[in-house]
Scaffold this active site. Structure first.
Site, PDB file in Angstrom:
ATOM      1  N   GLY A  14       0.765  -1.240   0.000  1.00 51.47           N
ATOM      2  CA  GLY A  14       0.000   0.000   0.000  1.00 51.47           C
ATOM      3  C   GLY A  14       0.792   1.285   0.000  1.00 51.47           C
ATOM      4  N   LYS A  37       9.370   8.977  -7.778  1.00 49.47           N
ATOM      5  CA  LYS A  37       9.595   7.530  -7.754  1.00 49.47           C
ATOM      6  C   LYS A  37      10.987   7.294  -8.319  1.00 49.47           C
ATOM      7  CE  LYS A  37       8.078   3.204  -7.323  1.00 49.47           C
ATOM      8  NZ  LYS A  37       7.505   2.620  -6.092  1.00 49.47           N
ATOM      9  N   THR A  41       9.812  -0.302 -11.339  1.00 49.00           N
ATOM     10  CA  THR A  41      10.085  -1.606 -11.944  1.00 49.00           C
ATOM     11  C   THR A  41       8.772  -2.301 -12.309  1.00 49.00           C
ATOM     12  OG1 THR A  41      10.082  -2.806  -9.831  1.00 49.00           O
ATOM     13  CG2 THR A  41      12.165  -1.841 -10.537  1.00 49.00           C
ATOM     14  N   GLY A 112       9.533  -1.460  -2.643  1.00 49.13           N
ATOM     15  CA  GLY A 112       9.668  -2.532  -1.661  1.00 49.13           C
ATOM     16  C   GLY A 112      10.066  -1.989  -0.303  1.00 49.13           C
ATOM     17  N   PRO A 200      -8.101   2.258   4.197  1.00 54.65           N
ATOM     18  CA  PRO A 200      -8.979   1.107   3.986  1.00 54.65           C
ATOM     19  C   PRO A 200      -8.583   0.285   2.764  1.00 54.65           C
ATOM     20  CG  PRO A 200     -10.229   3.185   3.933  1.00 54.65           C
ATOM     21  CD  PRO A 200      -8.801   3.536   4.081  1.00 54.65           C
TER      22      PRO A 200
END
Length: 238
Positions: A14, A37, A41, A112, A200
């Site tokens: 998320g 960013k 990938t 990640g 959520p």
């Protein structure tokens, strides 16, 4: 804060949606927001990447990538396999500083976890955060196992002298199980940092208008929202 680094304890938990919520709240408050960013990938040419998705959901002023690699791997591995130059922490820091000179807030979304390698020298998002002197917001999963990875990430940040801004649950289900409910109490303790939100499950599937209208209710006042950790935990039965 002019720059926040958004990391996670793993992948697919998320980060992009949390970054979009941060950007939406700041944009609604009249701040100019840029999303960076460093390494995208697993996305091909012409396809929307994470920065594009953040801009779409939040209305942020600017989205930027430093590099794009086709295979869904760690950035350093994906760059090597593609025969392309990797992204290095110093490049990330330089790009973030340039964006910060033109925007009120820069959000740097990692790939990640915190220590995923960007290059062959072992450079990581943590190295970029340290060069920037920027705090790191850690996005975590809700369920069983999250306490260990959250504690390990917090330990890595402390060892490097990097401020941990807090923890946000990246995907909170409508029907949380016992471990998830207990984790609301335990996460800030193992992180040594406050719980600053819970987004959520499925929030990324909202249309942009609905996403922007709801974003403040998912994030604590420290992040510009009105989410209350104690009230949320009580409602969840923690």
């Amino acid at each position: 804060m002019t720059t926040i680094v958004v990391s996670g304890t793993g992948t697919e938990i998320g980060k992009t949606v949390v970054t979009a919520a941060l950007a939406a709240v700041a944009t609604a408050a009249g701040r100019s927001v840029a999303v960076l960013k460093p390494a995208q990938t697993g996305v091909g040419p012409g396809e929307a990447g994470d920065a594009d998705e953040v801009v779409r959901l939040s209305g942020a002023a600017t989205g930027a990538e430093l590099a794009r690699f086709p295979e869904p791997l760690a950035p350093g591995t994906a760059a090597r396999r593609a025969g392309l130059a990797p992204v290095r922490p110093a490049e990330v820091a330089e790009a973030a500083r340039k964006l910060a000179a033109e925007h009120d807030l820069v959000l740097v979304e990692g790939a990640g976890g915190l220590l995923v390698r960007f290059d062959e020298e072992g450079g990581t998002l943590a190295d970029a955060a340290r060069l920037l002197g920027a705090p790191v917001l850690v996005v975590v999963p809700a369920g069983l196992g999250t306490l260990n990875t959250t504690a390990l990430t917090a330990e890595a940040l402390r060892a490097r002298g990097i401020e941990q801004l807090g923890v946000v649950v990246g995907s909170w289900p409508a029907a949380p199980d016992l471990a998830m409910r207990c984790n609301l109490t335990d996460l800030p303790e193992v992180a040594g940092a406050p719980l600053l939100g819970a987004v959520p499950e499925g929030a990324g599937g909202l249309d942009a208008e609905a996403f922007r209208a709801a974003a403040a209710s998912w994030l604590a006042p420290a992040l510009g929202g009105d989410w209350d950790a104690a009230a949320f935990a009580a409602t969840a039965g923690a």
